[in-house]
Design a protein around this motif. Structure first.
Motif, mmCIF file in Angstrom:
data_model
loop_
_atom_site.group_PDB
_atom_site.id
_atom_site.type_symbol
_atom_site.label_atom_id
_atom_site.label_comp_id
_atom_site.label_asym_id
_atom_site.label_seq_id
_atom_site.Cartn_x
_atom_site.Cartn_y
_atom_site.Cartn_z
ATOM 1 N N GLN A 113 0.814 -1.207 0.000
ATOM 2 C CA GLN A 113 0.000 0.000 0.000
ATOM 3 C C GLN A 113 0.854 1.267 0.000
ATOM 4 O OE1 GLN A 113 -2.935 -0.136 3.127
ATOM 5 N NE2 GLN A 113 -3.897 -1.982 2.325
ATOM 6 N N GLN A 114 2.015 1.214 0.640
ATOM 7 C CA GLN A 114 2.934 2.351 0.635
ATOM 8 C C GLN A 114 3.872 2.319 -0.568
ATOM 9 O OE1 GLN A 114 2.339 0.595 3.506
ATOM 10 N NE2 GLN A 114 1.105 2.176 4.478
ATOM 11 N N ASN A 115 3.825 1.220 -1.315
ATOM 12 C CA ASN A 115 4.698 1.070 -2.475
ATOM 13 C C ASN A 115 6.171 1.150 -2.075
ATOM 14 O OD1 ASN A 115 4.470 0.411 -5.200
ATOM 15 N ND2 ASN A 115 4.780 2.503 -5.885
ATOM 16 N N GLN A 116 6.518 0.437 -1.002
ATOM 17 C CA GLN A 116 7.868 0.489 -0.468
ATOM 18 C C GLN A 116 8.367 -0.922 -0.182
ATOM 19 O OE1 GLN A 116 7.466 2.918 3.037
ATOM 20 N NE2 GLN A 116 7.299 4.830 1.879
ATOM 21 N N ALA A 117 9.682 -1.063 -0.165
ATOM 22 C CA ALA A 117 10.319 -2.323 0.196
ATOM 23 C C ALA A 117 11.636 -2.020 0.889
ATOM 24 C CB ALA A 117 10.559 -3.202 -1.033
ATOM 25 N N SER A 118 12.052 -2.920 1.773
ATOM 26 C CA SER A 118 13.284 -2.669 2.526
ATOM 27 C C SER A 118 13.883 -3.976 3.009
ATOM 28 C CB SER A 118 13.004 -1.760 3.731
ATOM 29 O OG SER A 118 12.103 -2.396 4.634
ATOM 30 N N THR A 119 15.169 -3.896 3.353
ATOM 31 C CA THR A 119 15.868 -4.990 4.002
ATOM 32 C C THR A 119 16.907 -4.395 4.932
ATOM 33 O OG1 THR A 119 17.211 -6.996 3.689
ATOM 34 C CG2 THR A 119 17.560 -5.197 2.124
ATOM 35 N N ASP A 120 17.153 -5.058 6.046
ATOM 36 C CA ASP A 120 18.208 -4.622 6.959
ATOM 37 C C ASP A 120 19.411 -5.552 6.885
ATOM 38 O OD1 ASP A 120 17.103 -6.862 8.093
ATOM 39 O OD2 ASP A 120 16.706 -5.963 10.060
ATOM 40 N N ARG A 121 19.411 -6.424 5.890
ATOM 41 C CA ARG A 121 20.473 -7.421 5.739
ATOM 42 C C ARG A 121 21.439 -7.027 4.614
ATOM 43 N NH1 ARG A 121 17.615 -11.996 7.689
ATOM 44 N NH2 ARG A 121 16.213 -11.182 9.305
ATOM 45 N N PRO A 122 22.576 -7.700 4.537
ATOM 46 C CA PRO A 122 23.462 -7.491 3.389
ATOM 47 C C PRO A 122 22.742 -7.851 2.087
ATOM 48 C CG PRO A 122 24.629 -8.627 5.142
ATOM 49 C CD PRO A 122 23.184 -8.608 5.552
ATOM 50 N N PHE A 123 23.058 -7.136 1.032
ATOM 51 C CA PHE A 123 22.424 -7.379 -0.251
ATOM 52 C C PHE A 123 23.420 -7.102 -1.369
ATOM 53 C CE2 PHE A 123 22.058 -2.848 0.226
ATOM 54 C CZ PHE A 123 22.259 -2.361 -1.056
ATOM 55 N N ARG A 124 23.067 -7.542 -2.567
ATOM 56 C CA ARG A 124 23.845 -7.224 -3.757
ATOM 57 C C ARG A 124 22.891 -7.066 -4.931
ATOM 58 N NH1 ARG A 124 28.091 -11.386 -5.345
ATOM 59 N NH2 ARG A 124 27.583 -10.809 -7.489
ATOM 60 N N ILE A 125 23.158 -6.060 -5.753
ATOM 61 C CA ILE A 125 22.382 -5.810 -6.967
ATOM 62 C C ILE A 125 23.369 -5.797 -8.119
ATOM 63 C CG2 ILE A 125 20.856 -4.227 -8.200
ATOM 64 C CD1 ILE A 125 19.941 -3.153 -5.502
ATOM 65 N N SER A 126 23.103 -6.583 -9.138
ATOM 66 C CA SER A 126 24.062 -6.704 -10.229
ATOM 67 C C SER A 126 23.357 -6.712 -11.571
ATOM 68 C CB SER A 126 24.891 -7.988 -10.077
ATOM 69 O OG SER A 126 24.050 -9.130 -10.095
#
Length: 222
Positions: A142-155
């Motif tokens: 509903q807020q059109n949001q996403a999040s994580t508090d963990r390590p991540f990688r985008i490639s």
């Protein structure tokens, strides 16, 4: 054209999970009394190897939701998923695919959570995919949001972004990396084809052996 990975994903593919739990909630509550639902946190519905599809106005399949197991709990309306897979295709040819070991949808369908090995692929036409990898992803449709508090990688084909903690607002098309951000640019491995080297020019020469009026051993080009 930018080679940086995109950080915003259409949440319609994730909201499909919430829509499925809403339908189950209506079906179950219409057949049971409120008294039977109170003070119990037991699954009232278990689905195995299920698939649900959502079509667009043209009748073509836009969103597909799959899971090995889904459990819906009667006391709060929440749902749990084992090995959920969600795929969405839009009219522009963009394909979004999210997979995780586990998933959870809150009873009010306002929060979706994925954990374990979470991967999200975005592909457009014949371009190399953009891939998000993390161990936890929280989505607020509903807020059109996403999040994580963990390590991540985008490639993608030319860029790798890593960090710890990511907050994305898809309406504003903004993303904030909380800490330990690192960006690596990877050179392309495409090389221009080299034209073959020309063959060496060959010259045949004939040696005349002592003709009259010409010294022996002299040569004449043929």
């Amino acid at each position: 054209m930018s080679d940086r990975p995109g950080l915003w994903f259409p949440l319609v593919l994730l909201a499909a999970l919430a829509g499925l739990t809403t339908w189950l909630d209506f079906e179950v509550r219409s057949a049971m009394t409120e008294a039977a639902l109170r003070d119990r946190h037991d699954p009232d519905t278990i689905l195995y190897n299920f698939t649900t599809r959502q079509t667009g106005r043209s009748g073509a399949v836009e969103t597909t939701v799959q899971a090995r197991t889904m459990r819906r709990f009667m006391d709060d309306g929440s749902s749990e998923f084992d090995q959920p897979k969600v795929e969405h295709r839009d009219a522009k040819g963009v394909v979004m695919d999210i997979r995780a070991d586990h998933g959870h949808a809150s009873g009010d369908q306002k929060t979706l959570e994925f954990d374990g090995r979470v991967t999200l692929h975005q592909t457009t036409g014949g371009k190399a995919p953009v891939v998000l990898e993390t161990s936890y992803l929280k989505v607020l449709p509903q807020q059109n949001q996403a999040s994580t508090d963990r390590p991540f990688r985008i490639s993608n084909a030319g860029t790798l972004v890593t960090g710890v903690g990511l907050d994305s607002d898809f309406t504003k098309q903004t993303s904030r990396i909380r800490s330990k951000v690192k960006v690596t640019f990877r050179p392309s491995h495409q090389h221009a084809a080299q034209a073959p080297a020309p063959a060496p020019r060959r010259t045949d020469r004939r040696v005349d052996r002592g003709r009259p009026g010409q010294p022996a051993g002299s040569s004449r080009a043929r």
